[in-house]
Structure formats: C-alpha cells, structure tokens
Enzyme design. Structure first.
Site, short mmCIF file in Angstrom:
data_model
loop_
_atom_site.label_atom_id
_atom_site.label_comp_id
_atom_site.label_asym_id
_atom_site.label_seq_id
_atom_site.Cartn_x
_atom_site.Cartn_y
_atom_site.Cartn_z
N TYR A 119 64.43 -9.69 36.52
CA TYR A 119 64.90 -9.63 38.06
C TYR A 119 64.10 -8.94 38.87
O TYR A 119 63.64 -7.58 38.39
CB TYR A 119 66.52 -9.34 38.17
CG TYR A 119 67.24 -10.51 38.40
CD1 TYR A 119 67.03 -11.38 39.76
CD2 TYR A 119 68.35 -10.88 37.64
CE1 TYR A 119 67.91 -12.60 39.55
CE2 TYR A 119 69.32 -11.95 37.85
CZ TYR A 119 68.89 -12.82 38.76
OH TYR A 119 69.72 -13.81 38.90
N GLU B 55 64.47 -8.62 42.85
CA GLU B 55 64.71 -9.08 44.33
C GLU B 55 63.85 -7.86 45.30
O GLU B 55 63.87 -6.71 44.88
CB GLU B 55 66.28 -8.87 44.59
CG GLU B 55 66.87 -10.10 44.28
CD GLU B 55 67.68 -9.84 42.99
OE1 GLU B 55 67.13 -9.23 42.09
OE2 GLU B 55 68.72 -10.41 42.93
N ASP C 263 51.75 -28.24 56.23
CA ASP C 263 52.40 -28.57 54.91
C ASP C 263 51.23 -28.92 54.16
O ASP C 263 51.05 -30.57 54.03
CB ASP C 263 53.48 -28.97 54.96
CG ASP C 263 54.02 -29.46 53.55
OD1 ASP C 263 53.46 -29.19 52.43
OD2 ASP C 263 55.44 -29.72 53.40
N THR D 208 52.91 -26.58 48.15
CA THR D 208 53.56 -26.36 46.60
C THR D 208 52.06 -25.93 45.84
O THR D 208 51.25 -26.11 46.26
CB THR D 208 53.96 -27.93 46.06
OG1 THR D 208 53.15 -28.82 46.23
CG2 THR D 208 55.41 -28.16 46.71
N LYS E 249 50.46 -29.90 42.66
CA LYS E 249 50.02 -31.16 43.06
C LYS E 249 48.21 -31.16 42.78
O LYS E 249 48.13 -30.82 41.62
CB LYS E 249 50.26 -31.56 44.32
CG LYS E 249 51.81 -31.71 44.48
CD LYS E 249 52.17 -32.23 45.87
CE LYS E 249 53.71 -32.72 46.14
NZ LYS E 249 54.55 -31.36 46.63
N ARG F 275 55.04 -25.56 38.93
CA ARG F 275 55.79 -25.82 40.18
C ARG F 275 56.30 -24.64 40.60
O ARG F 275 56.88 -23.65 40.21
CB ARG F 275 57.05 -26.73 39.45
CG ARG F 275 56.92 -27.77 38.69
CD ARG F 275 58.21 -28.56 38.49
NE ARG F 275 58.06 -29.58 39.52
CZ ARG F 275 57.56 -30.70 39.50
NH1 ARG F 275 56.72 -31.05 38.60
NH2 ARG F 275 57.59 -31.61 40.54
N1 DSN Z 1 57.73 -35.56 45.55
C1 DSN Z 1 56.66 -34.93 46.32
C2 DSN Z 1 55.73 -35.96 46.94
O1 DSN Z 1 55.57 -36.91 46.15
O2 DSN Z 1 55.15 -35.78 48.05
C3 DSN Z 1 57.13 -33.94 47.26
O3 DSN Z 1 58.52 -33.74 47.35
#
Ligand code: DSN
Length: 465
Positions: free
Chosen positions: A58, A60, A213, A239, A242, A248
């Site tokens: 932990y 924080e 984003d 994120t 990807k 993740r």
């Molecule tokens: N599931 C991802 C996408 O396909 O863009 C993001 O939530």
C-alpha cells in the site's frame, strides 16, 4: 515450500481450475487472430513485473509523501515510471508533469473531469456512436449511460455522415453556444488523424480546457507516427495497454508553468498538478497498483527503443494494407481509409450488420468487435466491424500476412452472407443456420485453416503457460 499454508508455490497444483482456464485462454489467443483494435500482447518482462511483489504494498500518496511506511523502494519505482513517461513522449519536466496512478483509462478521464470541471460543468466529446468513448460523456435520450454524463453535462460533437470525418465546423459553432469547460479530443473508433491544432483553436474560442484522450494511439504518438497532442493540449490521458503494449493502466499528463500571457503582460500560470493529483487520490482512488506502475515503467522503457518505432510503423502499414485489401474485395470502409491502427468496415452493402459479422468471425477464430457506423440509429444495433492491427503486429505479422488475414475475413463474411440469405431476418435464425449442418462444416474448415496459419506466429509472453 515457501509458504506456511501448505501451498506448493505452483499455480498448477495450488489452483488447477484457474491454471487450466489460463492455459485455455492462452491457447485461444495462440490459435486465433486477435483483431480487437484496443488490445495488444504485452511482453514477458511486463508480465514479470505485473506478477511481482510490488502488488503487496500500500502506498497512498505520492513519492516522498506517503500515508504508510515502507515505501522507500516503491517511491523509486513510481519516480522511475514518471520519468520514463515524460521521456517516452519527449516532454520537458519543466512544462509537463504526469500522474501514473490512475487504474485505467476511464478512471483517468474521470479524475481529470473531477479535477478541472465543477459538478455539472459542461464538457464536449465525440459521440460514442460516431467513434467516441463512453467516458467522454455518452448518454442517450432515455439514459445517462456513463457516469461522466451523470455528474457532468455533456454535449457531443459528431462525424459528417457523408465523409465519415469529424465535423469540426459544427463542433466550433456548438461550442460557442454550449460554452464547455472542457473539450475532449479522443477516439475509440476513428481511423483518421485528429487535428489537434483545430481543436485548440476551438477550445480557445470558448475558453475551454483541451483534453486529449490518446489511449488508442499513444504508441503511435510515442513513435512519432501519429500527430502529437502534447503540442496543443492542456491535459493528455492514455491507457497503457493498447498500442503502447504495456499492462492495463492509465496515465494523466498535465501542463505546468505559464498558461498564457495576459494583455497587461502578467502571466497566467497552470494550476493543474495539485488538482489532478488530488482527484486521483484521495478523490477517487485508494492505494495505487504498484505492480501495474512497475510494469508500465517496463513498457515505457521498451517504448523508447528503435524497435518500438519500427513496430508502430509496421502497425500502421499493416492497417493500411488490410484496408486496401478489404476495399479491393468490395468492403465499404468508413472515411475511405485509415491513418492509424484501425479500420472501420461498414457491412451494410454486404447485407449484414456488425452482430452477424462478429458472430461468424468469432466462430472461425478471428476476434473483432461490432461497431456503430455513421448513420446508425442505435448504438445497440451497429452496422460495422472495428478491425485493429496492433495485436497481430506484435506477433510479427507483416503486410503480406495481413493480405492472407483479409482473405480469411472475406471468406467468413461470404459464408455469413449465404447463411443470412437462407435464414430470414432474425439474428437467432442466422446463428442457427450458421451453426447448422449446411454451414457448420464450412465454418469449421475455415477455423481449422485460420488456426494453422495463426500458430505459425509465436505469442509474446510466457512460453510455458
Ligand atoms: N474498450 C476500449 C476501446 O475499445 O476503445 C476502451 O474502453
């Protein structure tokens, strides 16, 4: 035995059920063709960091200022992750800071709204059926679907249905009336480059913050093969799993220093850092997931290599080849092409919809997702398929291999067309027809050939399970 609970320190012995499910999933990934545009296969080093003792702690707070003891090593992990995040995108630490604790993309976006937009303040994002993301404020006329639309007032911008491109003129006109506090430049399914310069001009015209984003394209941005949002935006989220090929998780980059020089010569300074850090913790989250932060650091080190740049160039090349081959076979591509890692196929000219396309492809071992196309009346009945190149590019498929992949897709869609003609209008009848004696042998034969092809491309990650 390192554990006093009579555990054998071997998941295959300690928990055969989960072990076998993991084995089965690995087998599915290996024998199939994963073409979900938002997925990827991360490296073994990233998996090793994810499965490490960092998960036990932990912490924080932020490095040097924690609420729990014993964080001297965790501090070093987080500081290294922050440093690598800035380096991966060539950012000057005097001008940009980063929070690496967001658990994933939607929490990262929600933290930004929480920090910078007052409750029920206004935001504008790309409409979900037009390629935007849930977390950019999606709602329907009967339901506030995303928490973003529950706690903030959202007004979407859309595509021009004739071109499949973002209608920036309409966004500009609407933003002058709606006066949002924040405009979101980001996509979940849009195959064209975003015009961040235009977004900046529109945001300045209505006094809004500009949030990019870049979740889908952050790997491309790091490699310099997609437009750079950092030149124009106040805040950038992503994120990390990807195109970036990490675990993740989520990152929030925020500007520091001078925001603008006022007419009287005084400087207006950015004040984003404290607000964003406090929105993440204690606002929305508890302890950061340190195993993820360690694994993100590993991925970001990989993202700074020449091999990563070559990989991203190959991703774009593969997507373009896939797009060209699909068009040659008579598929309609929304916007007429792709600049990035994904292709949106509109199946209406094939007499099919996304549900039927996804179903047949899943049955031959090709994983894609159904997706709305411009003109669709409901997000629940999408007309198209979103196809992505990143995961298969991580298995080292090149352009010629994607030609073969498109052959498989075309064969499957042709089977679906035949089954659909024979089945009538209901989806359940279509499924029954495809699973019935007339079509099942053809589907199984194609699945077999897909599998023989797929296993020729090793999966990154653990070899043994
Ligand atoms: N599931 C991802 C996408 O396909 O863009 C993001 O939530």
């Amino acid at each position: 035995m390192a554990d006093s609970w009579n555990l054998q320190d071997d998941i295959s012995v300690d928990d055969p059920e989960i072990y076998n499910l993991i084995k089965k999933e690995k087998d599915r990934q290996r024998k199939g063709l994963e073409m979900i545009a938002s997925e990827n296969f991360t490296s073994k080093s990233v998996l090793q960091a994810l499965g490490s003792c960092l998960t036990n702690k932990y912490s924080e707070g932020l490095p040097g200022n924690r609420y729990y003891g014993g964080n001297e090593i965790i501090d070093q992990v987080e500081i290294l992750c922050q440093k690598r995040a800035l380096e991966a995108f060539n950012l000057n630490p005097e001008e940009w800071g980063v929070n690496v604790q967001a658990l994933s993309g939607s929490p990262a976006n929600f933290a930004v709204y929480t920090a910078l937009v007052e409750p029920h303040g206004r935001i504008m994002g790309l409409h979900l059926p037009d390629g935007g993301h849930l977390s950019h404020g999606f709602m329907t006329n009967t339901k506030k679907v995303s928490a973003t639309s529950v706690y903030f007032e959202s007004f979407p911008y859309k595509l021009d249905p004739a071109t499949g491109l973002i209608n920036y003129d309409e966004l500009e006109a609407n933003s002058k009336m709606f006066l949002p506090k924040m405009i979101i430049a980001g996509i979940s399914c849009y195959s064209r480059d975003l015009d961040y310069k235009r977004f900046r001009k529109i945001a300045d015209g209505c006094g809004a913050y500009l949030l990019a984003d870049m979740a889908h394209v952050s790997g491309l941005v790091a490699a310099g093969v997609a437009p750079n949002p950092f030149e124009y935006c106040d805040v950038v989220t992503t994120t990390t799993h990807k195109t970036l090929r990490g675990p993740r998780s989520g990152l929030i980059f925020f500007r520091k220093g001078v925001r603008k020089v006022l007419k009287n010569g005084n400087k207006e300074m950015y004040d984003l850092e404290k607000k964003i850090n406090e929105a993440v913790f204690p606002g929305l989250q508890g302890g950061p997931h340190n195993h993820q932060i360690g694994a993100v650091a590993v991925a970001l080190k990989q993202a700074a290599t020449p091999e990563f740049k070559l990989y991203q160039q190959q991703v774009v090349s593969n997507a373009k080849t896939m797009c060209k081959c699909l068009m040659e076979k008579g598929f309609h591509i929304v916007s007429g092409g792709t600049d990035n890692h994904l292709v949106l196929v509109d199946l209406r000219n094939k007499g099919l919809d996304g549900a039927r396309g996804e179903y047949v492809l899943e049955h031959v071992g090709v994983a894609v997702n159904k997706n709305t196309c411009p003109g669709d009346k409901s997000a629940l009945k999408p007309s198209g398929l979103r196809l992505g190149a990143p995961p298969l590019s991580s298995r080292n498929l090149k352009d010629a291999d994607f030609v073969k992949v498109v052959d498989f897709i075309d064969e499957a869609i042709t089977l679906a067309q035949e089954a659909n003609k024979a089945a009538g209008s209901l989806l359940k009848d279509f499924k029954a027809k495809l699973d019935g004696p007339e079509f099942k042998p053809k589907v199984d034969s194609l699945k077999q050939r897909v599998e023989e092809f797929a296993v020729g491309f090793p999966l990154p990650g653990y070899d043994d399970w």
